[in-house]
Scaffold this motif. Structure first.
Motif, PDB file in Angstrom:
ATOM      1  N   GLN A   2       0.814  -1.221   0.000  1.00  9.90           N
ATOM      2  CA  GLN A   2       0.000   0.000   0.000  1.00  9.90           C
ATOM      3  C   GLN A   2       0.839   1.260   0.000  1.00  9.90           C
ATOM      4  N   LYS A  46      -1.230  -0.365  -9.965  1.00  6.82           N
ATOM      5  CA  LYS A  46      -1.732  -1.695 -10.322  1.00  6.82           C
ATOM      6  C   LYS A  46      -1.241  -2.038 -11.719  1.00  6.82           C
ATOM      7  N   GLN A  93      -2.744   4.067 -11.459  1.00  2.85           N
ATOM      8  CA  GLN A  93      -2.717   4.494 -10.057  1.00  2.85           C
ATOM      9  C   GLN A  93      -3.822   5.504  -9.784  1.00  2.85           C
ATOM     10  N   LYS A 138      -3.683   5.546  -3.848  1.00  5.25           N
ATOM     11  CA  LYS A 138      -3.588   4.087  -3.930  1.00  5.25           C
ATOM     12  C   LYS A 138      -2.253   3.669  -4.527  1.00  5.25           C
TER      13      LYS A 138
END
Lengths: 120, 110
Positions: A112, B47, B40, B44
Protein backbone atom coordinates in the motif's frame (compact mmCIF):
# COMPACT_ATOMS: atom_id res chain seq x y z
CA UNK A 1 -2.38 -14.56 -3.51
CA UNK A 2 0.77 -12.69 -2.64
CA UNK A 3 0.35 -9.61 -0.48
CA UNK A 4 2.97 -7.11 0.67
CA UNK A 5 2.98 -4.65 3.56
CA UNK A 6 5.54 -1.96 4.30
CA UNK A 7 6.46 -0.91 7.82
CA UNK A 8 8.90 1.51 9.41
CA UNK A 9 9.33 5.04 10.76
CA UNK A 10 7.43 7.79 9.01
CA UNK A 11 9.92 10.48 10.03
CA UNK A 12 13.68 10.40 9.60
CA UNK A 13 16.17 13.15 10.41
CA UNK A 14 18.50 14.48 7.72
CA UNK A 15 21.82 12.62 7.40
CA UNK A 16 20.37 9.57 9.17
CA UNK A 17 19.41 6.18 7.71
CA UNK A 18 15.95 5.37 6.42
CA UNK A 19 14.96 1.80 7.25
CA UNK A 20 11.85 0.03 5.99
CA UNK A 21 10.67 -3.56 6.03
CA UNK A 22 8.30 -5.34 3.68
CA UNK A 23 6.42 -8.37 4.98
CA UNK A 24 5.25 -10.81 2.32
CA UNK A 25 2.30 -13.15 2.81
CA UNK A 26 0.74 -15.72 0.53
CA UNK A 27 4.07 -16.72 -0.98
CA UNK A 28 7.69 -17.31 -0.05
CA UNK A 29 10.41 -14.81 -0.92
CA UNK A 30 12.75 -17.78 -1.16
CA UNK A 31 10.94 -19.34 -4.07
CA UNK A 32 12.15 -18.65 -7.57
CA UNK A 33 10.44 -16.50 -10.13
CA UNK A 34 10.38 -13.21 -8.26
CA UNK A 35 12.52 -10.20 -7.53
CA UNK A 36 11.50 -8.30 -4.38
CA UNK A 37 11.64 -4.61 -5.09
CA UNK A 38 11.53 -1.15 -3.56
CA UNK A 39 10.06 1.72 -5.57
CA UNK A 40 9.42 5.26 -4.40
CA UNK A 41 7.23 8.16 -5.43
CA UNK A 42 8.10 11.73 -4.51
CA UNK A 43 5.04 13.84 -3.58
CA UNK A 44 3.06 14.58 -6.71
CA UNK A 45 5.71 12.99 -8.91
CA UNK A 46 6.40 9.82 -10.86
CA UNK A 47 7.75 6.45 -9.80
CA UNK A 48 11.42 5.73 -9.23
CA UNK A 49 12.85 2.22 -9.06
CA UNK A 50 15.24 1.88 -6.12
CA UNK A 51 16.36 -1.71 -6.44
CA UNK A 52 15.50 -5.34 -5.81
CA UNK A 53 16.75 -8.54 -4.29
CA UNK A 54 16.52 -11.84 -6.06
CA UNK A 55 15.52 -15.10 -4.40
CA UNK A 56 19.20 -16.04 -4.46
CA UNK A 57 20.03 -12.99 -2.34
CA UNK A 58 21.62 -11.10 -5.21
CA UNK A 59 20.83 -7.39 -5.24
CA UNK A 60 20.50 -4.85 -8.03
CA UNK A 61 20.22 -1.11 -7.54
CA UNK A 62 19.34 2.05 -9.42
CA UNK A 63 22.75 3.50 -10.39
CA UNK A 64 21.68 6.94 -9.12
CA UNK A 65 21.09 5.57 -5.60
CA UNK A 66 23.53 2.69 -5.51
CA UNK A 67 26.07 4.37 -3.21
CA UNK A 68 23.44 4.89 -0.47
CA UNK A 69 21.16 1.85 -0.74
CA UNK A 70 21.15 -1.64 0.67
CA UNK A 71 18.38 -4.22 0.28
CA UNK A 72 18.47 -7.37 2.36
CA UNK A 73 16.21 -10.31 3.16
CA UNK A 74 15.17 -12.31 6.20
CA UNK A 75 13.80 -15.54 4.81
CA UNK A 76 12.88 -16.83 8.28
CA UNK A 77 10.39 -13.97 8.60
CA UNK A 78 9.52 -13.79 4.89
CA UNK A 79 10.60 -10.17 4.85
CA UNK A 80 12.93 -7.96 2.88
CA UNK A 81 14.26 -4.58 3.92
CA UNK A 82 15.51 -1.28 2.59
CA UNK A 83 18.21 0.92 4.07
CA UNK A 84 18.94 4.31 2.54
CA UNK A 85 21.67 6.26 4.27
CA UNK A 86 22.62 9.93 4.41
CA UNK A 87 19.06 11.00 3.66
CA UNK A 88 18.04 14.54 2.76
CA UNK A 89 14.70 16.23 2.16
CA UNK A 90 14.92 14.99 -1.41
CA UNK A 91 14.36 11.45 -0.10
CA UNK A 92 10.92 12.37 1.22
CA UNK A 93 8.57 10.08 -0.67
CA UNK A 94 6.04 7.29 -0.51
CA UNK A 95 8.00 4.05 -0.49
CA UNK A 96 6.43 0.95 -2.01
CA UNK A 97 7.55 -2.63 -1.93
CA UNK A 98 6.50 -4.83 -4.82
CA UNK A 99 7.12 -8.19 -6.42
CA UNK A 100 8.78 -7.99 -9.81
CA UNK A 101 8.05 -11.01 -11.94
CA UNK A 102 11.24 -12.66 -13.13
CA UNK A 103 11.58 -12.83 -16.87
CA UNK A 104 9.06 -10.09 -17.68
CA UNK A 105 10.25 -7.21 -15.45
CA UNK A 106 6.69 -6.34 -14.40
CA UNK A 107 5.80 -5.25 -10.88
CA UNK A 108 2.76 -6.69 -9.17
CA UNK A 109 1.38 -6.86 -6.61
CA UNK A 110 2.42 -3.78 -4.67
CA UNK A 111 2.21 -2.91 -1.00
CA UNK A 112 0.00 0.00 0.00
CA UNK A 113 3.01 2.29 0.38
CA UNK A 114 4.34 4.22 3.33
CA UNK A 115 5.18 7.93 3.47
CA UNK A 116 8.62 8.73 4.81
CA UNK A 117 9.37 12.36 5.58
CA UNK A 118 12.92 13.56 6.06
CA UNK A 119 12.91 16.51 8.41
CA UNK A 120 14.61 17.70 11.56
CA UNK B 1 19.49 5.74 -16.80
CA UNK B 2 16.95 8.45 -17.65
CA UNK B 3 13.24 8.30 -16.96
CA UNK B 4 10.96 7.37 -19.83
CA UNK B 5 9.01 10.29 -21.31
CA UNK B 6 5.24 10.46 -21.05
CA UNK B 7 2.85 13.33 -21.79
CA UNK B 8 1.70 14.90 -18.50
CA UNK B 9 -1.95 14.66 -19.40
CA UNK B 10 -4.47 12.99 -21.71
CA UNK B 11 -8.23 13.13 -21.89
CA UNK B 12 -11.25 11.68 -23.60
CA UNK B 13 -15.01 11.46 -23.30
CA UNK B 14 -16.83 8.36 -22.05
CA UNK B 15 -16.93 5.69 -24.72
CA UNK B 16 -14.04 7.16 -26.67
CA UNK B 17 -10.50 5.80 -27.00
CA UNK B 18 -7.35 7.48 -25.78
CA UNK B 19 -3.71 6.55 -26.37
CA UNK B 20 -0.84 7.40 -24.03
CA UNK B 21 2.73 7.30 -25.32
CA UNK B 22 5.93 6.36 -23.53
CA UNK B 23 9.18 7.30 -25.18
CA UNK B 24 12.48 5.68 -24.34
CA UNK B 25 15.75 4.85 -26.03
CA UNK B 26 17.51 1.98 -27.74
CA UNK B 27 18.84 1.01 -24.30
CA UNK B 28 15.42 0.30 -22.84
CA UNK B 29 12.16 0.21 -24.80
CA UNK B 30 13.89 -0.14 -28.15
CA UNK B 31 15.95 -3.13 -27.04
CA UNK B 32 13.54 -5.17 -24.94
CA UNK B 33 9.93 -6.30 -25.11
CA UNK B 34 9.56 -5.80 -21.38
CA UNK B 35 7.34 -2.75 -21.25
CA UNK B 36 4.71 -2.58 -18.53
CA UNK B 37 1.89 -0.16 -17.75
CA UNK B 38 0.44 0.70 -14.35
CA UNK B 39 -2.75 2.42 -13.24
CA UNK B 40 -2.72 4.49 -10.06
CA UNK B 41 -5.79 6.04 -8.50
CA UNK B 42 -5.27 8.88 -5.98
CA UNK B 43 -3.89 7.67 -2.68
CA UNK B 44 -3.59 4.09 -3.93
CA UNK B 45 -0.74 1.84 -4.96
CA UNK B 46 -0.07 1.29 -8.66
CA UNK B 47 -1.73 -1.69 -10.32
CA UNK B 48 -0.20 -3.68 -13.16
CA UNK B 49 -2.33 -3.36 -16.30
CA UNK B 50 -0.05 -4.48 -19.14
CA UNK B 51 3.21 -6.45 -19.23
CA UNK B 52 5.52 -7.62 -22.00
CA UNK B 53 4.26 -4.75 -24.19
CA UNK B 54 0.76 -6.10 -24.80
CA UNK B 55 -0.19 -8.85 -22.33
CA UNK B 56 -2.92 -8.32 -19.76
CA UNK B 57 -2.86 -9.87 -16.28
CA UNK B 58 -5.93 -11.81 -15.28
CA UNK B 59 -8.79 -9.49 -14.42
CA UNK B 60 -7.69 -6.51 -16.52
CA UNK B 61 -10.40 -5.61 -19.06
CA UNK B 62 -9.56 -6.04 -22.73
CA UNK B 63 -10.37 -2.34 -23.15
CA UNK B 64 -6.73 -1.85 -22.16
CA UNK B 65 -4.18 -2.68 -24.82
CA UNK B 66 -0.50 -2.04 -25.38
CA UNK B 67 1.85 -1.81 -28.32
CA UNK B 68 5.38 -0.78 -29.21
CA UNK B 69 7.14 0.70 -32.20
CA UNK B 70 10.85 1.37 -32.06
CA UNK B 71 11.71 3.28 -28.92
CA UNK B 72 8.11 4.21 -28.13
CA UNK B 73 5.44 2.20 -26.37
CA UNK B 74 1.75 3.05 -26.20
CA UNK B 75 -1.22 2.26 -23.99
CA UNK B 76 -4.69 2.52 -25.50
CA UNK B 77 -7.80 2.64 -23.37
CA UNK B 78 -10.95 1.97 -25.39
CA UNK B 79 -14.55 2.57 -24.35
CA UNK B 80 -13.45 5.07 -21.70
CA UNK B 81 -15.22 4.84 -18.37
CA UNK B 82 -15.23 7.21 -15.42
CA UNK B 83 -13.32 4.60 -13.39
CA UNK B 84 -10.43 4.80 -15.87
CA UNK B 85 -9.61 8.31 -14.65
CA UNK B 86 -6.22 7.83 -12.98
CA UNK B 87 -2.49 8.28 -13.42
CA UNK B 88 -0.79 5.85 -15.79
CA UNK B 89 2.89 4.94 -15.68
CA UNK B 90 5.02 2.96 -18.08
CA UNK B 91 8.14 1.04 -17.20
CA UNK B 92 10.78 -0.83 -19.14
CA UNK B 93 13.61 -3.21 -18.47
CA UNK B 94 16.78 -1.23 -19.11
CA UNK B 95 19.44 -3.93 -19.11
CA UNK B 96 21.80 -4.95 -16.33
CA UNK B 97 18.86 -6.04 -14.19
CA UNK B 98 17.56 -2.50 -13.89
CA UNK B 99 14.15 -0.93 -14.39
CA UNK B 100 13.14 2.54 -15.46
CA UNK B 101 9.76 4.25 -15.10
CA UNK B 102 8.04 7.04 -16.95
CA UNK B 103 6.99 10.32 -15.36
CA UNK B 104 3.31 9.44 -15.53
CA UNK B 105 0.26 10.65 -17.44
CA UNK B 106 -2.90 11.93 -15.81
CA UNK B 107 -5.90 10.58 -17.72
CA UNK B 108 -9.05 12.67 -17.40
CA UNK B 109 -12.44 11.36 -18.47
CA UNK B 110 -14.39 14.41 -19.57
Amino acid sequence: QVQLQESGPGLVKPSQTLSLTCTVSGGSISSGGSYWSWIRQHPGKGLEWIGYIRYSGTTYYNPSLKSRVAISEDTSKNQFSLKLNSVTAADTAVYYCARVIDGVAAAGPWGQGTLVTVSS
Amino acid sequence: QSALTQPPSASGSPGQSVTISCSGTSSDIGNYNYVSWYQQHPGKAPKLMIYEVSKRPSGVPDRFSGSKSGNTASLTVSGLQAADEADYYCSSYAGGNTLVFGGGTKLTVL
